[in-house]
Design an enzyme around this catalytic site. Sequence first.
Site, PDB file in Angstrom:
ATOM      1  N   HIS A   1       1.003  -1.280   0.117  1.00  0.00           N
ATOM      2  CA  HIS A   1       0.075   0.045  -0.092  1.00  0.00           C
ATOM      3  C   HIS A   1       0.972   1.179   0.045  1.00  0.00           C
ATOM      4  O   HIS A   1       1.391   1.678   0.973  1.00  0.00           O
ATOM      5  CB  HIS A   1      -0.923  -0.097   1.185  1.00  0.00           C
ATOM      6  CG  HIS A   1      -1.919   1.041   1.242  1.00  0.00           C
ATOM      7  ND1 HIS A   1      -2.146   2.145   0.365  1.00  0.00           N
ATOM      8  CD2 HIS A   1      -3.393   1.102   1.818  1.00  0.00           C
ATOM      9  CE1 HIS A   1      -3.177   2.647   0.509  1.00  0.00           C
ATOM     10  NE2 HIS A   1      -4.154   1.996   1.423  1.00  0.00           N
TER      11      HIS A   1
ATOM     12  N   TYR B   1      -0.824   7.487   3.179  1.00  0.00           N
ATOM     13  CA  TYR B   1      -0.362   6.778   4.142  1.00  0.00           C
ATOM     14  C   TYR B   1       1.138   6.693   4.390  1.00  0.00           C
ATOM     15  O   TYR B   1       1.884   7.404   3.474  1.00  0.00           O
ATOM     16  CB  TYR B   1      -1.026   5.198   4.261  1.00  0.00           C
ATOM     17  CG  TYR B   1      -2.531   5.460   4.458  1.00  0.00           C
ATOM     18  CD1 TYR B   1      -3.125   5.488   5.910  1.00  0.00           C
ATOM     19  CD2 TYR B   1      -3.455   4.783   3.655  1.00  0.00           C
ATOM     20  CE1 TYR B   1      -4.160   5.487   6.033  1.00  0.00           C
ATOM     21  CE2 TYR B   1      -4.630   4.928   3.779  1.00  0.00           C
ATOM     22  CZ  TYR B   1      -5.099   5.250   5.203  1.00  0.00           C
ATOM     23  OH  TYR B   1      -6.496   5.284   5.516  1.00  0.00           O
TER      24      TYR B   1
ATOM     25  N   HIS C   1      -2.760   7.039  -1.098  1.00  0.00           N
ATOM     26  CA  HIS C   1      -3.859   7.685  -0.408  1.00  0.00           C
ATOM     27  C   HIS C   1      -3.372   8.307   1.003  1.00  0.00           C
ATOM     28  O   HIS C   1      -4.214   8.561   1.686  1.00  0.00           O
ATOM     29  CB  HIS C   1      -4.724   6.551  -0.149  1.00  0.00           C
ATOM     30  CG  HIS C   1      -5.578   5.717  -0.757  1.00  0.00           C
ATOM     31  ND1 HIS C   1      -6.149   4.626  -0.838  1.00  0.00           N
ATOM     32  CD2 HIS C   1      -5.480   6.098  -2.229  1.00  0.00           C
ATOM     33  CE1 HIS C   1      -6.629   4.106  -1.916  1.00  0.00           C
ATOM     34  NE2 HIS C   1      -6.159   5.016  -2.887  1.00  0.00           N
TER      35      HIS C   1
HETATM   36  C1  LIG Z   1     -14.997   0.793   2.699  1.00  0.00           C
HETATM   37  C2  LIG Z   1     -13.620   0.727   1.989  1.00  0.00           C
HETATM   38  C3  LIG Z   1     -12.388   0.779   2.481  1.00  0.00           C
HETATM   39  C4  LIG Z   1     -11.258   0.814   1.779  1.00  0.00           C
HETATM   40  N1  LIG Z   1     -10.049   0.417   2.473  1.00  0.00           N
HETATM   41  C5  LIG Z   1      -8.981   0.452   1.525  1.00  0.00           C
HETATM   42  C6  LIG Z   1      -7.861  -0.060   2.043  1.00  0.00           C
HETATM   43  O1  LIG Z   1      -7.659  -0.816   3.035  1.00  0.00           O
HETATM   44  N2  LIG Z   1      -6.685   0.090   1.123  1.00  0.00           N
HETATM   45  C7  LIG Z   1      -6.862   0.859  -0.170  1.00  0.00           C
HETATM   46  O2  LIG Z   1      -5.801   0.760  -0.545  1.00  0.00           O
HETATM   47  N3  LIG Z   1      -7.825   1.361  -0.405  1.00  0.00           N
HETATM   48  C8  LIG Z   1      -9.171   1.184   0.244  1.00  0.00           C
HETATM   49  N4  LIG Z   1     -10.465   1.571  -0.100  1.00  0.00           N
HETATM   50  C9  LIG Z   1     -10.199   2.215  -1.561  1.00  0.00           C
HETATM   51  C10 LIG Z   1     -10.579   1.085  -2.509  1.00  0.00           C
HETATM   52  O3  LIG Z   1      -9.816   0.047  -2.630  1.00  0.00           O
HETATM   53  C11 LIG Z   1     -11.053   1.553  -3.940  1.00  0.00           C
HETATM   54  O4  LIG Z   1      -9.986   2.109  -4.686  1.00  0.00           O
HETATM   55  C12 LIG Z   1     -12.096   2.580  -3.879  1.00  0.00           C
HETATM   56  O5  LIG Z   1     -13.165   2.097  -3.334  1.00  0.00           O
HETATM   57  C13 LIG Z   1     -12.574   2.959  -5.438  1.00  0.00           C
HETATM   58  O6  LIG Z   1     -13.134   1.659  -5.943  1.00  0.00           O
HETATM   59  P1  LIG Z   1     -14.963   1.718  -6.128  1.00  0.00           P
HETATM   60  O7  LIG Z   1     -15.476   2.928  -6.653  1.00  0.00           O
HETATM   61  O8  LIG Z   1     -14.970   0.630  -7.017  1.00  0.00           O
HETATM   62  O9  LIG Z   1     -15.203   1.264  -4.749  1.00  0.00           O
HETATM   63  C14 LIG Z   1     -11.350   1.419   0.496  1.00  0.00           C
HETATM   64  C15 LIG Z   1     -12.805   1.483  -0.053  1.00  0.00           C
HETATM   65  C16 LIG Z   1     -13.984   1.488   0.646  1.00  0.00           C
HETATM   66  C17 LIG Z   1     -15.418   1.878   0.211  1.00  0.00           C
END
Ligand SMILES: Cc1cc2nc3c(=O)[nH]c(=O)nc-3n(C[C@H](O)[C@H](O)[C@H](O)COP(=O)(O)O)c2cc1C
Length: 373
Positions: A172, A177, A175
């Site tokens: 990762h 981090y 975002h």
């Molecule tokens: C509930 C939730 C938790 C997420 N946790 C992470 C995470 O742990 N690591 C990460 O890289 N992105 C995380 N994301 C971002 C997602 O991996 C993804 O990039 C984002 O939801 C966009 O995709 P979508 O529009 O299909 O939901 C999270 C998103 C959601 C909705």
Amino acid sequence: MSSLSADVLFRPFGVKSLHLKNRIVMAPMTRYFAPNGVPSEANAAYYRRRAEGDVGLILSEGTVVDRPASRNDPGIPFYHGEAALAGWKQVIDAVHGAGGRMGPQLWHVGSVASAMTKWVPDVPVESPSGLAAPDKLRGQAMTEEAIADTVAAFASAAAAAKRLGFDTIEIHGAHGYLIDQFFWSGTNKRTDRYGGATIKERSRFAAEVIAAIRSAVGPDFPIILRVSQWKQQDYRARLAETPALMTDWLQPLVEAGVDVLHCSQRRFWEAEFPEVDGETGLNFAGWAKKLTGAATISVGSVGLSGDFMAAFGGEGSTPAGLERLIERMERDEFDLIAVGRALISDAQWTKKIRADDRRNLKNFDVAALAELV
Ligand SMILES: Cc1cc2nc3c(=O)[nH]c(=O)nc-3n(C[C@H](O)[C@H](O)[C@H](O)COP(=O)(O)O)c2cc1C
């Protein structure tokens, strides 16, 4: 959308020892359902259902490396220690039993506090310069020793993943981090070799993590790196304003050992450099592939009307067509597509897309995050 056109999503894909039956990746999503940091049978069943639903590659929720303050919520799973690793073994066995492929997303949150809880670790948080955002002091700047220990912690987590039988790992680096805090000039003010005026200099920490992982897992085990221009601290932040700067940023990381770049965007159809190739030009994953030659994963609002940060604000999303995705995949702009919320709402999403069963696609409602189904 005809089932014929969606066929482009169902071509197999391979990189090194990883062979996938289709191009659909479950995006890494933190769920806060690992009490004491240990994944249980409930977590294994949750991932197994996505494997049964024919997701090509499952990326786990962020799971943290062995550092005292690597997580920011007690429901986040560890990727170290006997109990947690035994839990992860159950997860990968369940996914393999259903014919799936999976990698853990290895994570250190740096100095970012959880948006969901007020919990803080009982040791000071760590980051490149003791900043959580450009104007926000929080915790300690890492010493060179802390940096070396963190690099080693990533490598030992990756070695554990390979030992447990996982098919790949994702680092990762996105975002806002820890790894991204090194990339970003807003949070990396270091004057030693881990800082500097250029993105290339600020990428040294990530490159060391990647190189250490590569030497821990050997040459044939695929390494995925997730990166983003945007930060949760500032959606408009950009690490690379031009294609040349994007090359400076990503090429050394590929040379350090990354096989697949996972290019996080909130909306996959947005052009990365519209001033170069227009409003319908290549997206982030498209540019990353073109500039580095690495395989790439795109992501962002696939199959849904609204983006995921809006979802955290309580906004629901309804199903949306895949035409724009199919067009880009037909041009091989990127190799794989990650799907987040649509796969939380519906473990059968991939099968429904394959069968062109549009009428039974589900909405995403933030209430879906309250349970692990
Ligand atoms: C509930 C939730 C938790 C997420 N946790 C992470 C995470 O742990 N690591 C990460 O890289 N992105 C995380 N994301 C971002 C997602 O991996 C993804 O990039 C984002 O939801 C966009 O995709 P979508 O529009 O299909 O939901 C999270 C998103 C959601 C909705």
